[in-house]
Design a protein around this motif. Structure first.
Motif, PDB file in Angstrom:
ATOM      1  N   THR A   1       3.266  -7.234   7.487  1.00 24.92           N
ATOM      2  CA  THR A   1       3.040  -6.569   6.206  1.00 24.92           C
ATOM      3  C   THR A   1       1.586  -6.161   6.048  1.00 24.92           C
ATOM      4  OG1 THR A   1       4.716  -8.043   5.341  1.00 24.92           O
ATOM      5  CG2 THR A   1       3.469  -6.779   3.759  1.00 24.92           C
ATOM      6  N   LEU A   2       0.703  -7.057   6.465  1.00 27.79           N
ATOM      7  CA  LEU A   2      -0.724  -6.771   6.322  1.00 27.79           C
ATOM      8  C   LEU A   2      -1.128  -5.596   7.196  1.00 27.79           C
ATOM      9  CD1 LEU A   2      -3.180  -7.852   4.910  1.00 27.79           C
ATOM     10  CD2 LEU A   2      -3.714  -9.083   6.966  1.00 27.79           C
ATOM     11  N   ALA A   3      -0.580  -5.524   8.418  1.00 26.87           N
ATOM     12  CA  ALA A   3      -0.921  -4.403   9.307  1.00 26.87           C
ATOM     13  C   ALA A   3      -0.485  -3.083   8.693  1.00 26.87           C
ATOM     14  CB  ALA A   3      -0.255  -4.605  10.667  1.00 26.87           C
ATOM     15  N   LEU A   4       0.671  -3.095   8.028  1.00 27.05           N
ATOM     16  CA  LEU A   4       1.156  -1.858   7.416  1.00 27.05           C
ATOM     17  C   LEU A   4       0.336  -1.480   6.193  1.00 27.05           C
ATOM     18  CD1 LEU A   4       3.367   0.207   7.595  1.00 27.05           C
ATOM     19  CD2 LEU A   4       4.717  -1.173   6.082  1.00 27.05           C
ATOM     20  N   LEU A   5       0.091  -2.455   5.301  1.00 29.52           N
ATOM     21  CA  LEU A   5      -0.517  -2.118   4.014  1.00 29.52           C
ATOM     22  C   LEU A   5      -2.018  -1.913   4.108  1.00 29.52           C
ATOM     23  CD1 LEU A   5       1.675  -4.203   1.686  1.00 29.52           C
ATOM     24  CD2 LEU A   5       1.487  -1.765   1.828  1.00 29.52           C
ATOM     25  N   ALA A   6      -2.666  -2.530   5.105  1.00 28.11           N
ATOM     26  CA  ALA A   6      -4.088  -2.238   5.308  1.00 28.11           C
ATOM     27  C   ALA A   6      -4.263  -0.772   5.692  1.00 28.11           C
ATOM     28  CB  ALA A   6      -4.661  -3.146   6.384  1.00 28.11           C
TER      29      ALA A   6
ATOM     30  N   ILE B   1      -2.273   1.676   4.748  1.00 33.62           N
ATOM     31  CA  ILE B   1      -2.042   2.492   3.555  1.00 33.62           C
ATOM     32  C   ILE B   1      -3.275   2.474   2.653  1.00 33.62           C
ATOM     33  CG2 ILE B   1      -0.655   2.647   1.480  1.00 33.62           C
ATOM     34  CD1 ILE B   1       1.697   1.755   3.067  1.00 33.62           C
ATOM     35  N   THR B   2      -3.877   1.282   2.481  1.00 27.79           N
ATOM     36  CA  THR B   2      -5.062   1.191   1.638  1.00 27.79           C
ATOM     37  C   THR B   2      -6.207   2.020   2.195  1.00 27.79           C
ATOM     38  OG1 THR B   2      -4.372  -1.046   1.135  1.00 27.79           O
ATOM     39  CG2 THR B   2      -6.576  -0.419   0.492  1.00 27.79           C
ATOM     40  N   ALA B   3      -6.412   1.936   3.518  1.00 25.88           N
ATOM     41  CA  ALA B   3      -7.534   2.665   4.100  1.00 25.88           C
ATOM     42  C   ALA B   3      -7.331   4.167   3.968  1.00 25.88           C
ATOM     43  CB  ALA B   3      -7.683   2.279   5.576  1.00 25.88           C
ATOM     44  N   ILE B   4      -6.092   4.621   4.167  1.00 23.48           N
ATOM     45  CA  ILE B   4      -5.846   6.059   4.057  1.00 23.48           C
ATOM     46  C   ILE B   4      -6.007   6.513   2.619  1.00 23.48           C
ATOM     47  CG2 ILE B   4      -4.043   7.793   4.277  1.00 23.48           C
ATOM     48  CD1 ILE B   4      -3.182   6.435   6.797  1.00 23.48           C
ATOM     49  N   ALA B   5      -5.569   5.662   1.658  1.00 27.80           N
ATOM     50  CA  ALA B   5      -5.756   6.014   0.249  1.00 27.80           C
ATOM     51  C   ALA B   5      -7.229   6.090  -0.102  1.00 27.80           C
ATOM     52  CB  ALA B   5      -5.055   4.987  -0.646  1.00 27.80           C
TER      53      ALA B   5
ATOM     54  N   GLY C   1      -2.639  -4.491  -0.824  1.00 22.35           N
ATOM     55  CA  GLY C   1      -2.061  -3.191  -0.534  1.00 22.35           C
ATOM     56  C   GLY C   1      -1.921  -2.305  -1.748  1.00 22.35           C
ATOM     57  N   LEU C   2      -0.893  -2.584  -2.556  1.00 29.92           N
ATOM     58  CA  LEU C   2      -0.508  -1.603  -3.571  1.00 29.92           C
ATOM     59  C   LEU C   2      -1.526  -1.481  -4.693  1.00 29.92           C
ATOM     60  CD1 LEU C   2       3.284  -2.310  -3.700  1.00 29.92           C
ATOM     61  CD2 LEU C   2       2.062  -0.503  -2.548  1.00 29.92           C
ATOM     62  N   SER C   3      -2.048  -2.631  -5.172  1.00 27.84           N
ATOM     63  CA  SER C   3      -3.000  -2.529  -6.281  1.00 27.84           C
ATOM     64  C   SER C   3      -4.278  -1.851  -5.826  1.00 27.84           C
ATOM     65  CB  SER C   3      -3.283  -3.907  -6.852  1.00 27.84           C
ATOM     66  OG  SER C   3      -4.048  -4.650  -5.944  1.00 27.84           O
TER      67      SER C   3
END
Lengths: 95, 100, 91
Positions: A67-72, A74-78, C64-66
């Motif tokens: 999960t962390l590999a995926l969401l990190a 997403i955060t960096a791209i955002a 992530g989301l926040s």
């Protein structure tokens, strides 16, 4: 477990601390953007090492690592697409 | 034997992570730091995950460990591409040896 | 055992540092990134405390989301013409 997992995880956390100091203190949004990239890979490594530092390996922690590999990412791209703009750091934009 | 190989891979991974941190601290500009972080850290992650997969009890856990690595590779490649293209669009000039 | 203690102490110190940074810095972008870092370190702390479910939730929501939502909100604040002064661009 071989007994080396937790020392290696400690070493990775020390690496994270060194670059965190640089990234949070240093000028420029670009440097802070690199932190997201760094925390993705290092955090996943630390979580996998923590999962295997117990005698029956804690396999649920591997799901956390995924999960962390995926969401990190997403955060960096955002951060790159949304928050990093021209007017943010006019003088030190390239440093 | 498996424990020795696993420990060697863990230490190799720790060395690559250390090289990535040194690259972040010492390289002169954004693009070179991106180059250090995106490549070396993921090699370190691959070594660590491979060393841990040697210790896994069953095949499913080992395969899950080895599944994390391609995901991290794809994620880091995507992040590096986005950051570098954004930096180029913002007009950040890559570092050259003679200019500074 | 001693490296476990050192790991916990370093993790706690980093948590305090990033929380302090997120609260006290005048620069809004730096505070947001410190908050995301705090979420990631908190996920590591939950993993260390043998709570993988909470670690999963913290990694998904906190790091992530926040983070994405806050970055989006920051851009919305900064691009509003009348409140550009207060968006933390200076300092």
């Amino acid at each position: 477990m071989t007994g080396f997992e937790l020392p290696v995880a400690l070493f990775l956390l020390a690496n994270l601390a060194a670059s965190l100091w640089r990234v949070l203190r240093g000028p420029g949004d670009a440097n802070r953007l690199l932190a997201a990239l760094l925390f993705g890979s290092t955090g996943v490594g630390i979580l996998a090492l923590l999962a295997f530092s117990q005698t029956p390996a804690a396999t649920p922690l591997l799901d956390v690592a995924l999960t962390l590999a995926l969401l990190a990412a997403i955060t960096a791209i955002a951060f790159a697409q949304r928050a990093w703009q021209r007017g943010t750091d006019p003088k030190r934009a390239d440093d | 034997m498996i424990e020795i190989a696993s420990s060697l891979l863990l230490f190799l991974g720790a060395f690559f992570y250390f090289a990535g941190t040194v690259g972040l601290l010492r390289f002169p500009d954004l693009f070179t730091r991106l180059h250090a972080l995106a490549k070396v850290d993921n090699l370190g992650l691959g070594c660590v995950l491979g060393g841990l997969a040697l210790q896994a009890d069953n095949l499913a856990v080992a395969l899950k460990l080895l599944l994390i690595w391609p995901l991290a590779l794809v994620a880091s490649a995507a992040i590096s591409y986005v950051i570098a293209r954004r930096a180029d669009a913002l007009g950040i000039v890559p570092w050259r040896e003679n200019e500074k | 055992m001693t490296s476990a203690l050192a790991f916990d102490l370093l993790l706690a110190a980093l948590l305090l540092l990033s929380a302090w940074q997120a609260m006290r810095t005048p620069h809004l972008g730096r505070a947001l990134l410190a908050f995301v870092v705090f979420g990631l370190l908190m996920a590591l702390a939950w993993a260390r405390l043998d709570a993988p479910d909470i670690a999963l939730a913290e990694a998904a929501v906190g790091a992530g989301l926040s983070g994405v939502l806050l970055f989006d909100a920051w851009r919305a604040i900064r691009n509003k013409p009348d409140s550009g002064k207060n968006a933390g661009d200076e300092a």
